[in-house]
Scaffold this active site. Structure first.
Site, PDB file in Angstrom:
ATOM      1  N   LYS A   1      -9.660   0.118  -6.012  1.00  0.00           N
ATOM      2  CA  LYS A   1     -10.319  -0.210  -4.754  1.00  0.00           C
ATOM      3  C   LYS A   1     -11.202   0.967  -4.310  1.00  0.00           C
ATOM      4  O   LYS A   1     -11.013   2.082  -4.802  1.00  0.00           O
ATOM      5  CB  LYS A   1      -9.285  -0.568  -3.686  1.00  0.00           C
TER       6      LYS A   1
ATOM      7  N   HIS B   1     -11.857  -0.626   9.394  1.00  0.00           N
ATOM      8  CA  HIS B   1     -10.792  -1.264  10.163  1.00  0.00           C
ATOM      9  C   HIS B   1     -11.270  -1.614  11.568  1.00  0.00           C
ATOM     10  O   HIS B   1     -10.720  -2.504  12.219  1.00  0.00           O
ATOM     11  CB  HIS B   1      -9.572  -0.345  10.274  1.00  0.00           C
TER      12      HIS B   1
ATOM     13  N   ASP C   1       0.861  -1.183   0.000  1.00  0.00           N
ATOM     14  CA  ASP C   1       0.000   0.000   0.000  1.00  0.00           C
ATOM     15  C   ASP C   1       0.898   1.234   0.000  1.00  0.00           C
ATOM     16  O   ASP C   1       1.312   1.702   1.062  1.00  0.00           O
ATOM     17  CB  ASP C   1      -0.895   0.038   1.243  1.00  0.00           C
TER      18      ASP C   1
ATOM     19  N   ASP D   1     -10.459  -7.201   0.735  1.00  0.00           N
ATOM     20  CA  ASP D   1      -9.668  -6.346   1.623  1.00  0.00           C
ATOM     21  C   ASP D   1      -9.144  -7.245   2.748  1.00  0.00           C
ATOM     22  O   ASP D   1      -9.461  -8.439   2.832  1.00  0.00           O
ATOM     23  CB  ASP D   1     -10.535  -5.202   2.144  1.00  0.00           C
TER      24      ASP D   1
END
Length: 336
Positions: free
Chosen positions: A169, A182, A63, A251
């Site tokens: 994404k 998250h 990332d 993810d």
């Protein structure tokens, strides 16, 4: 080959990891800050992964967005601007903004290619919505779908020019999430008509080599399951409505939006239609469980993986990183 992407614990492979990875043969790997010490160390790590499997086109992703999401950090690697900076420039000069986004992506690709990384989890095609969680915020390319698509296309092209594969994404769109996935499971209540604007950038870039799902419930499509675990969302929306036929990964399975043990979640996302499950945190117990829980990769998913990775490793133009960054900065200076 198992349809999974695994994380690594440190800056080099342990004997336990090497033995397990050689036996399990995951489709690829994801790197984090904990894996990135310096250029020579990182290149040695990625070379070891390729040697382990004998695959020059091995999926090794990271990332490296810029702004607050960057695993390769100063002082070893340069700081990168957040995506919102290109959105702001677009207000003044659309063509210049697209050029700046492309040069920035070429600079990122240069950094990754030098260290043997073949895939970047970029660009975000999530359309920013007022009142949504700040988890997207300045990571997004804007609030207007066509602008997001135009800048996203420039990013994909810039990465490819530098021999790195991009990932669009978070399909089918994270811009409306009111909480951070998250930590919590977001639920989007918008109707199908409203969600058309979220889909638009993904439709425009439906030929991208790779995509990543969102851990979000969209009640208009499936009120019971988040997209990553929903055969309805994956087949009817991502594969049919968006018409995306690239490699689709989930993810991160460790995000708190999902409930359940990690091996079962890995099996669940693959059963729902994801080509690959993404497991980031390098816990050996979880990885062993995932390897036992998953079938071998399907022929369709393997073909998508091979097709996506055919663009990796292209030798970029012989332009120094400093020159790429200077070109980008000259274009960004238009805002001044």
């Amino acid at each position: 080959m198992k349809p999974v992407i695994f994380g690594l614990a440190g800056e080099s492979l342990s004997a336990e990891e090497s033995a397990f990875f050689c036996e399990a043969e995951p489709a690829g790997y994801i790197l984090f800050k904990r894996n990135c010490g310096n250029k020579a160390q990182l290149r040695a790590l990625t070379d070891d992964l390729r040697a382990l499997h004998g695959r020059d086109d091995l999926l090794i992703m990271i990332d490296q967005e810029g702004g607050r999401v960057a695993r390769m950090q100063p002082p070893v690697w340069p700081a990168l601007p957040p995506a919102q900076m290109f959105d702001t420039l677009y207000d003044h000069a659309p063509s210049t903004a697209m050029m700046a986004a492309r040069w920035n992506a070429r600079a990122i690709a240069h950094m990754l290619h030098e260290c043997g990384i073949t895939v970047d989890a970029l660009p975000l095609l999530d359309v920013r919505q007022a009142g949504a969680s700040d988890i997207m915020g300045d990571r997004t390319l804007g609030a207007e779908p066509m602008r997001v698509a135009a800048l996203g296309r420039a990013v994909i092209g810039g990465l490819a020019q530098g021999g790195v594969v991009g990932i669009v994404k978070h399909m089918p769109g994270h811009g409306r999430a009111s909480v951070d996935s998250h930590h919590h499971l977001p639920t989007v209540l918008a109707n199908e008509e409203a969600l058309e604007s979220d889909l638009e950038p993904f439709i425009r870039l439906r030929n991208a080599p790779m995509g990543m799902t969102a851990h979000i419930i969209y009640t208009a499509w499936d009120a019971e399951r988040p997209a990553s675990l929903s055969p309805i969302v994956i087949e009817r929306i991502i594969r049919q409505r968006i018409a995306f036929d690239g490699l689709l990964m989930s993810d991160d399975l460790d995000m708190k939006a999902l409930e359940g043990n990690i091996p079962s979640l890995a099996a669940g996302v693959v059963a729902a239609g994801c080509d690959l499950a993404l497991n980031c945190w390098a816990r050996m117990e979880d990885m062993l469980g995932i390897a036992d829980a998953l079938p071998d990769i399907s022929d369709v998913s393997r073909a998508r993986l091979d097709r996506a990775m055919a663009g990796a490793g292209r030798v970029p133009d012989d332009i120094p990183l400093e020159a790429l960054l200077a070109e980008r900065d000259a274009l960004l200076a238009v805002m001044a």
